[in-house]
Design a protein around this motif. Structure first.
Motif, PDB file in Angstrom:
ATOM      1  N   THR A 130       7.619  -0.465 -12.168  1.00 36.51           N
ATOM      2  CA  THR A 130       8.139  -1.675 -12.801  1.00 36.51           C
ATOM      3  C   THR A 130       8.348  -2.764 -11.755  1.00 36.51           C
ATOM      4  O   THR A 130       8.093  -2.566 -10.570  1.00 36.51           O
ATOM      5  CB  THR A 130       9.481  -1.400 -13.515  1.00 36.51           C
ATOM      6  N   SER A 131       8.851  -3.876 -12.173  1.00 38.65           N
ATOM      7  CA  SER A 131       9.140  -4.985 -11.276  1.00 38.65           C
ATOM      8  C   SER A 131      10.186  -4.569 -10.242  1.00 38.65           C
ATOM      9  O   SER A 131      11.115  -3.826 -10.554  1.00 38.65           O
ATOM     10  CB  SER A 131       9.663  -6.171 -12.084  1.00 38.65           C
ATOM     11  N   SER A 132      10.052  -5.076  -9.026  1.00 42.47           N
ATOM     12  CA  SER A 132      10.989  -4.690  -7.968  1.00 42.47           C
ATOM     13  C   SER A 132      12.400  -5.213  -8.235  1.00 42.47           C
ATOM     14  O   SER A 132      13.363  -4.696  -7.678  1.00 42.47           O
ATOM     15  CB  SER A 132      10.509  -5.180  -6.609  1.00 42.47           C
ATOM     16  N   SER A 133      12.547  -6.193  -9.105  1.00 45.75           N
ATOM     17  CA  SER A 133      13.891  -6.655  -9.458  1.00 45.75           C
ATOM     18  C   SER A 133      14.627  -5.634 -10.309  1.00 45.75           C
ATOM     19  O   SER A 133      15.846  -5.702 -10.447  1.00 45.75           O
ATOM     20  CB  SER A 133      13.826  -7.993 -10.190  1.00 45.75           C
TER      21      SER A 133
ATOM     22  N   ALA B 144       6.245  18.924 -13.207  1.00 44.07           N
ATOM     23  CA  ALA B 144       7.599  18.445 -12.959  1.00 44.07           C
ATOM     24  C   ALA B 144       7.701  17.014 -13.477  1.00 44.07           C
ATOM     25  O   ALA B 144       7.197  16.081 -12.852  1.00 44.07           O
ATOM     26  CB  ALA B 144       7.920  18.504 -11.476  1.00 44.07           C
ATOM     27  N   SER B 145       8.354  16.845 -14.602  1.00 43.94           N
ATOM     28  CA  SER B 145       8.429  15.519 -15.221  1.00 43.94           C
ATOM     29  C   SER B 145       9.298  14.546 -14.433  1.00 43.94           C
ATOM     30  O   SER B 145       9.212  13.336 -14.640  1.00 43.94           O
ATOM     31  CB  SER B 145       8.943  15.637 -16.654  1.00 43.94           C
ATOM     32  N   ILE B 146      10.128  15.053 -13.521  1.00 44.62           N
ATOM     33  CA  ILE B 146      10.979  14.170 -12.720  1.00 44.62           C
ATOM     34  C   ILE B 146      10.136  13.206 -11.895  1.00 44.62           C
ATOM     35  O   ILE B 146      10.477  12.033 -11.762  1.00 44.62           O
ATOM     36  CB  ILE B 146      11.941  14.970 -11.817  1.00 44.62           C
ATOM     37  N   TRP B 147       9.000  13.669 -11.357  1.00 41.46           N
ATOM     38  CA  TRP B 147       8.169  12.797 -10.522  1.00 41.46           C
ATOM     39  C   TRP B 147       7.475  11.730 -11.362  1.00 41.46           C
ATOM     40  O   TRP B 147       7.292  10.606 -10.909  1.00 41.46           O
ATOM     41  CB  TRP B 147       7.149  13.604  -9.726  1.00 41.46           C
ATOM     42  N   ARG B 148       7.115  12.054 -12.586  1.00 42.38           N
ATOM     43  CA  ARG B 148       6.518  11.058 -13.478  1.00 42.38           C
ATOM     44  C   ARG B 148       7.536   9.974 -13.820  1.00 42.38           C
ATOM     45  O   ARG B 148       7.206   8.791 -13.863  1.00 42.38           O
ATOM     46  CB  ARG B 148       6.009  11.730 -14.756  1.00 42.38           C
ATOM     47  N   GLU B 149       8.775  10.370 -14.025  1.00 38.25           N
ATOM     48  CA  GLU B 149       9.839   9.405 -14.334  1.00 38.25           C
ATOM     49  C   GLU B 149      10.096   8.486 -13.134  1.00 38.25           C
ATOM     50  O   GLU B 149      10.256   7.271 -13.304  1.00 38.25           O
ATOM     51  CB  GLU B 149      11.117  10.145 -14.718  1.00 38.25           C
ATOM     52  N   ILE B 150      10.127   9.020 -11.933  1.00 40.40           N
ATOM     53  CA  ILE B 150      10.324   8.198 -10.734  1.00 40.40           C
ATOM     54  C   ILE B 150       9.140   7.255 -10.550  1.00 40.40           C
ATOM     55  O   ILE B 150       9.324   6.078 -10.216  1.00 40.40           O
ATOM     56  CB  ILE B 150      10.534   9.081  -9.487  1.00 40.40           C
ATOM     57  N   ALA B 151       7.923   7.734 -10.782  1.00 36.95           N
ATOM     58  CA  ALA B 151       6.736   6.874 -10.678  1.00 36.95           C
ATOM     59  C   ALA B 151       6.820   5.736 -11.691  1.00 36.95           C
ATOM     60  O   ALA B 151       6.483   4.583 -11.376  1.00 36.95           O
ATOM     61  CB  ALA B 151       5.468   7.689 -10.901  1.00 36.95           C
ATOM     62  N   ARG B 152       7.281   6.029 -12.895  1.00 40.77           N
ATOM     63  CA  ARG B 152       7.418   4.991 -13.921  1.00 40.77           C
ATOM     64  C   ARG B 152       8.432   3.938 -13.494  1.00 40.77           C
ATOM     65  O   ARG B 152       8.203   2.736 -13.645  1.00 40.77           O
ATOM     66  CB  ARG B 152       7.846   5.611 -15.250  1.00 40.77           C
ATOM     67  N   ARG B 153       9.548   4.374 -12.914  1.00 42.28           N
ATOM     68  CA  ARG B 153      10.576   3.420 -12.475  1.00 42.28           C
ATOM     69  C   ARG B 153      10.089   2.570 -11.305  1.00 42.28           C
ATOM     70  O   ARG B 153      10.425   1.395 -11.212  1.00 42.28           O
ATOM     71  CB  ARG B 153      11.850   4.161 -12.080  1.00 42.28           C
ATOM     72  N   LEU B 154       9.312   3.151 -10.403  1.00 48.26           N
ATOM     73  CA  LEU B 154       8.809   2.390  -9.265  1.00 48.26           C
ATOM     74  C   LEU B 154       7.648   1.481  -9.635  1.00 48.26           C
ATOM     75  O   LEU B 154       7.325   0.556  -8.895  1.00 48.26           O
ATOM     76  CB  LEU B 154       8.383   3.343  -8.138  1.00 48.26           C
TER      77      LEU B 154
ATOM     78  N   PRO C  55       0.804  -1.225   0.000  1.00 42.29           N
ATOM     79  CA  PRO C  55       0.000   0.000   0.000  1.00 42.29           C
ATOM     80  C   PRO C  55       0.839   1.278   0.000  1.00 42.29           C
ATOM     81  O   PRO C  55       0.445   2.265  -0.619  1.00 42.29           O
ATOM     82  CB  PRO C  55      -0.837  -0.092   1.278  1.00 42.29           C
ATOM     83  N   ARG C  56       1.999   1.265   0.679  1.00 38.33           N
ATOM     84  CA  ARG C  56       2.848   2.453   0.680  1.00 38.33           C
ATOM     85  C   ARG C  56       3.329   2.758  -0.734  1.00 38.33           C
ATOM     86  O   ARG C  56       3.336   3.912  -1.178  1.00 38.33           O
ATOM     87  CB  ARG C  56       4.045   2.258   1.597  1.00 38.33           C
ATOM     88  N   LEU C  57       3.728   1.725  -1.456  1.00 43.12           N
ATOM     89  CA  LEU C  57       4.235   1.907  -2.811  1.00 43.12           C
ATOM     90  C   LEU C  57       3.133   2.361  -3.766  1.00 43.12           C
ATOM     91  O   LEU C  57       3.351   3.243  -4.608  1.00 43.12           O
ATOM     92  CB  LEU C  57       4.876   0.604  -3.293  1.00 43.12           C
ATOM     93  N   VAL C  58       1.959   1.795  -3.640  1.00 41.74           N
ATOM     94  CA  VAL C  58       0.824   2.192  -4.483  1.00 41.74           C
ATOM     95  C   VAL C  58       0.497   3.662  -4.254  1.00 41.74           C
ATOM     96  O   VAL C  58       0.318   4.431  -5.207  1.00 41.74           O
ATOM     97  CB  VAL C  58      -0.403   1.296  -4.198  1.00 41.74           C
ATOM     98  N   ASN C  59       0.445   4.069  -2.982  1.00 39.24           N
ATOM     99  CA  ASN C  59       0.147   5.471  -2.664  1.00 39.24           C
ATOM    100  C   ASN C  59       1.263   6.402  -3.124  1.00 39.24           C
ATOM    101  O   ASN C  59       1.000   7.518  -3.576  1.00 39.24           O
ATOM    102  CB  ASN C  59      -0.093   5.643  -1.165  1.00 39.24           C
ATOM    103  N   LEU C  60       2.516   5.964  -3.010  1.00 37.42           N
ATOM    104  CA  LEU C  60       3.647   6.773  -3.459  1.00 37.42           C
ATOM    105  C   LEU C  60       3.589   7.006  -4.963  1.00 37.42           C
ATOM    106  O   LEU C  60       3.764   8.135  -5.430  1.00 37.42           O
ATOM    107  CB  LEU C  60       4.970   6.103  -3.085  1.00 37.42           C
ATOM    108  N   ILE C  61       3.326   5.962  -5.733  1.00 39.47           N
ATOM    109  CA  ILE C  61       3.248   6.100  -7.195  1.00 39.47           C
ATOM    110  C   ILE C  61       2.112   7.036  -7.564  1.00 39.47           C
ATOM    111  O   ILE C  61       2.270   7.921  -8.419  1.00 39.47           O
ATOM    112  CB  ILE C  61       3.094   4.716  -7.853  1.00 39.47           C
ATOM    113  N   ARG C  62       0.971   6.899  -6.907  1.00 39.06           N
ATOM    114  CA  ARG C  62      -0.169   7.778  -7.170  1.00 39.06           C
ATOM    115  C   ARG C  62       0.178   9.227  -6.824  1.00 39.06           C
ATOM    116  O   ARG C  62      -0.128  10.152  -7.582  1.00 39.06           O
ATOM    117  CB  ARG C  62      -1.370   7.299  -6.346  1.00 39.06           C
ATOM    118  N   MET C  63       0.866   9.437  -5.679  1.00 36.39           N
ATOM    119  CA  MET C  63       1.250  10.780  -5.262  1.00 36.39           C
ATOM    120  C   MET C  63       2.259  11.398  -6.234  1.00 36.39           C
ATOM    121  O   MET C  63       2.182  12.581  -6.555  1.00 36.39           O
ATOM    122  CB  MET C  63       1.843  10.751  -3.856  1.00 36.39           C
TER     123      MET C  63
END
Length: 120
Positions: A39-42, A27-37, A9-17
């Motif tokens: 993906t698969s945790s590996s 700020a496109s930096i946050w969209r890029e971080i959301a895209r990276r998070l 749930p923390r990760l889901v909320n973080l990506i949404r935020m």
């Protein structure tokens, strides 16, 4: 039936935020971080303290979309935001008079995402 998608749930909320902050602050930096998070945790970044020391200048803000590990030496004061920190990494950052914070704290402190360096 196998569940698809993130279950933390923390990760889901973080990506949404992050997506929301990207849209609200343009700020496109946050969209890029959301895209990276999203993906698969590996595929998450695992960055050692030594790499942070090599690529960061004193006083800089470093963002790691993954985990910070404690291998290496840190001899400058940097602010590091990451999803997770190992205990030794947190200890070394604090000893170097740096600051450890979560990605959520970084977004609330710097909504425009200016002057942030992403390490992977």
């Amino acid at each position: 039936m196998k569940r698809s998608g993130k279950t933390n749930p923390r990760l889901v909320n973080l990506i949404r935020m992050l997506k929301s902050a990207s849209h609200e602050n343009e700020a496109s930096i946050w969209r890029e971080i959301a895209r990276r998070l999203d993906t698969s945790s590996s595929n998450y970044a695992e960055v050692n303290i030594g790499k942070i020391n090599r690529y960061a200048q004193a006083g800089e803000i470093i963002l790691v979309p993954g985990k910070v590990l404690g291998s290496g030496i840190l001899d400058q004061s940097v602010r590091v935001a990451a999803l997770h920190f190992s205990d030794s990494a947190r200890e070394k950052i604090v000893q170097a008079e740096g600051d450890c914070m979560t990605i959520e704290e970084l977004v609330s402190a710097n909504p425009a995402g200016s002057r942030v360096r992403i390490l992977r």
